[in-house]
Design an enzyme around this catalytic site. Structure first.
Site, PDB file in Angstrom:
ATOM      1  N   PHE A 101       1.027  -1.639   0.047  1.00 19.96           N
ATOM      2  CA  PHE A 101       0.137  -0.009  -0.100  1.00 19.96           C
ATOM      3  C   PHE A 101       0.983   1.970  -0.008  1.00 19.96           C
ATOM      4  O   PHE A 101       0.247   2.549  -0.284  1.00 19.96           O
ATOM      5  CB  PHE A 101      -0.705   0.083   1.549  1.00 19.96           C
ATOM      6  CG  PHE A 101      -0.120   0.586   2.010  1.00 19.96           C
ATOM      7  CD1 PHE A 101       0.498  -0.161   3.470  1.00 19.96           C
ATOM      8  CD2 PHE A 101      -0.657   1.699   2.355  1.00 19.96           C
ATOM      9  CE1 PHE A 101       1.144   0.662   4.673  1.00 19.96           C
ATOM     10  CE2 PHE A 101      -0.237   2.173   3.587  1.00 19.96           C
ATOM     11  CZ  PHE A 101       1.056   1.192   4.600  1.00 19.96           C
ATOM     12  N   LYS A 102       2.230   1.345   0.055  1.00 20.44           N
ATOM     13  CA  LYS A 102       3.081   2.613   0.234  1.00 20.44           C
ATOM     14  C   LYS A 102       2.901   3.281  -1.203  1.00 20.44           C
ATOM     15  O   LYS A 102       3.187   4.412  -0.723  1.00 20.44           O
ATOM     16  CB  LYS A 102       3.717   1.848   0.999  1.00 20.44           C
ATOM     17  CG  LYS A 102       4.028   2.023   2.965  1.00 20.44           C
ATOM     18  CD  LYS A 102       5.377   1.090   2.975  1.00 20.44           C
ATOM     19  CE  LYS A 102       5.346   1.097   4.466  1.00 20.44           C
ATOM     20  NZ  LYS A 102       4.591  -0.132   5.236  1.00 20.44           N
ATOM     21  N   ASP A 103       2.594   2.382  -2.043  1.00 22.35           N
ATOM     22  CA  ASP A 103       2.756   2.970  -3.294  1.00 22.35           C
ATOM     23  C   ASP A 103       1.521   3.646  -3.377  1.00 22.35           C
ATOM     24  O   ASP A 103       1.712   5.304  -3.875  1.00 22.35           O
ATOM     25  CB  ASP A 103       2.549   1.973  -4.436  1.00 22.35           C
ATOM     26  CG  ASP A 103       3.848   0.658  -4.410  1.00 22.35           C
ATOM     27  OD1 ASP A 103       5.149   1.269  -4.153  1.00 22.35           O
ATOM     28  OD2 ASP A 103       3.753  -0.526  -5.009  1.00 22.35           O
TER      29      ASP A 103
END
Ligand SMILES: *Cc1c(COP(=O)(O)O)cnc(C)c1O
Length: 470
Positions: free
Chosen positions: A112-114
């Site tokens: 999810f960091k993207d």
């Protein structure tokens, strides 16, 4: 919109300045002076917006600079079907009745960091172009942050990334993702040591102000405000996807490490998204679960931080937590200074029985923790009953989320990584390997490029110095 520090001793700054800096000069974290509030009518209008338009509406409330046309262009470049593998960007999958998984892990590094980092890459490039500055990002990673930052910054003009990672300690997939990058502006430093050694090296070097300035050093760690803001968007999207009308309430469950993701949920709730509960899930490293249950915030030493099968949640203190405590303290910087002085000297503070802690219910937080066997059971069970596969971090979230599920209130569990990143865990859970997204099938066989160094500050400085400024 102007930004203030949680410690109260920093000048007001605009958005484009604070996103390039880490901590405020007084050691606090930046927050907007007030949160923008979205009324029910406006919320209803946003319901039908495609992701890019929704992202623009949300982020614009926090960023009065760059100007609207530039911000729109940055967002349009970021949230594309090409980068996130579908036009929905964050698809919602229904597991069981009103239990859903919000797919936040379809970006280039499958975590999810993207969602935020890709935005940050485009935002930084824009700001640097406008100011003629260059930036050398120095960071430490235990896996997901580093690869996400590298994929967001690769090929970006004016930006270089120096990423420290613990040699031999990441999953083979994570290692291959980072070390196989060949872009000249990405430099991988594989450190003989653990993640904390990497983190300490970065902190020491950044603490040397004159060295940091003369080498144009910056960071993209989880306290970066633009990352938090970009994450607020998908709470809106998840809310719309799981409800029909904007008078309905829902709950989110969030696998938590540094309190970045769930901090965005807190802000979405303050903005008026009808979130009933923010269900915070930790693994065996339960610093935050302990706080929300008891009022005691007790940071752990690295010796007391367990290595678990959900490694991106293996934290000993939660770097964004101060943002929430600032709101809990009625935005009083004196209280924050006092509490964090106690953290520095005693490693803990205790709010149990205080008036402040009695207000915690107003913020919707509940919490729980999950263990290795919980993760295995959750993954196995979901796979056998529904044919769905979760990664171990998301499994922590689902496990704790279901414990707090209320009848009639939809539950949205945030998926924070794809199972393909944690193959050994999946094999242990279900006896077979997870499917891999197109393009990642043979990533481990690509040639790898990195500098192998000891956990030695001088070695890192040497590499920074030997790399000519851009
Ligand atoms: C970073 C990360 C987390 C923790 O998120 P925070 O924002 O630090 O709370 C959870 N799961 C995965 C897969 C991650 O990469």
């Amino acid at each position: 919109m102007r930004y203030i520090s949680t410690r109260g001793n920093a000048p007001f700054r605009p958005f484009s300045e604070i996103v390039l800096s880490g901590l405020a000069p007084d050691g606090g974290l930046y927050l907007p002076e007030t949160y923008p509030v979205i009324g029910e009518q406006e919320l209803e209008q946003w319901r039908r917006l495609p992701y890019r338009e929704l992202a623009f509406q949300v982020i614009r409330r926090f960023a009065s600079d760059p100007d609207e046309a530039d911000l729109r262009a940055i967002i349009d470049r970021t949230y594309t079907a090409r980068t996130y593998r579908s036009e929905e960007i964050v698809p919602l999958t229904t597991v069981d009745g009103d239990v859903h998984i919000l797919g936040l892990s379809n970006g280039p590094t499958l975590a999810f960091k993207d969602m935020a980092m890709q935005f940050l890459g485009n935002l930084f490039e824009h700001i640097l172009e406008r100011t003629g500055r260059t930036l050398n990002l120095l960071g430490a990673t235990s896996g997901d942050t580093g690869s996400s930052a590298e994929y967001a910054m690769r090929g970006k003009r004016g930006i270089r990334v120096f990423m420290l990672s613990p040699y031999g300690k990441m999953s083979p997939f994570q290692t291959a993702q980072m070390y196989s990058l060949t872009d000249p502006n990405i430099v991988n430093l594989a450190v003989r040591g653990v993640f904390d050694d990497c983190q300490d090296l970065v902190k020491k070097i950044l603490a040397d102000g004159s060295f940091a300035r003369s080498h144009g050093l910056g960071t993209v760690n989880s306290i970066n405000w633009a990352r938090v803001v970009a994450q607020v968007v998908y709470y809106f999207k998840g809310y719309f996807a799981a409800t029909r009308t904007s008078d309905q309430e829902i709950s989110f469950s969030v696998p938590t490490g540094n309190f970045g993701n769930v901090c965005a949920g807190h802000i979405a709730r303050q903005m008026g998204v009808p979130i009933r509960k923010l269900i915070l899930a930790t693994n065996e490293n339960d610093v935050l679960d302990e706080f929300f249950r008891t009022g005691v915030y007790r940071v752990r030493s690295s010796a007391d931080t367990y290595q678990t099968s959900s490694p991106s949640m293996d934290i000993s203190k939660a770097s964004n937590f101060e943002r929430f405590v600032f709101d809990l303290a009625g935005r009083d910087p004196v209280t924050i200074r006092d509490l964090w002085t106690r953290i520095d000297s005693l490693g803990r503070f205790d709010l149990s029985g205080t008036e402040m802690f009695s207000r915690i219910g107003q913020f919707g937080f509940v919490s729980g923790a999950s263990t290795h066997s919980d993760r295995l059971r959750t993954v196995r069970d979901l796979y056998h009953r529904h044919g769905l596969l979760l990664d171990p971090h998301t499994a922590n979230g689902l496990k704790v989320g279901l414990e707090h599920k209320e009848k009639g209130i939809p539950l949205v569990c945030l998926e924070t990584a794809l199972p393909a990143k944690f193959e050994a865990f999946i094999v242990e859970a279900i006896g077979r390997r997870p499917p891999r997204p197109t393009g990642t099938e043979t990533i481990e066989s690509l040639p790898q490029r990195f500098h192998l160094i000891d956990a030695d500050e001088a070695a890192v400085r040497r590499i920074l110095e030997e790399s000519p400024l851009l």
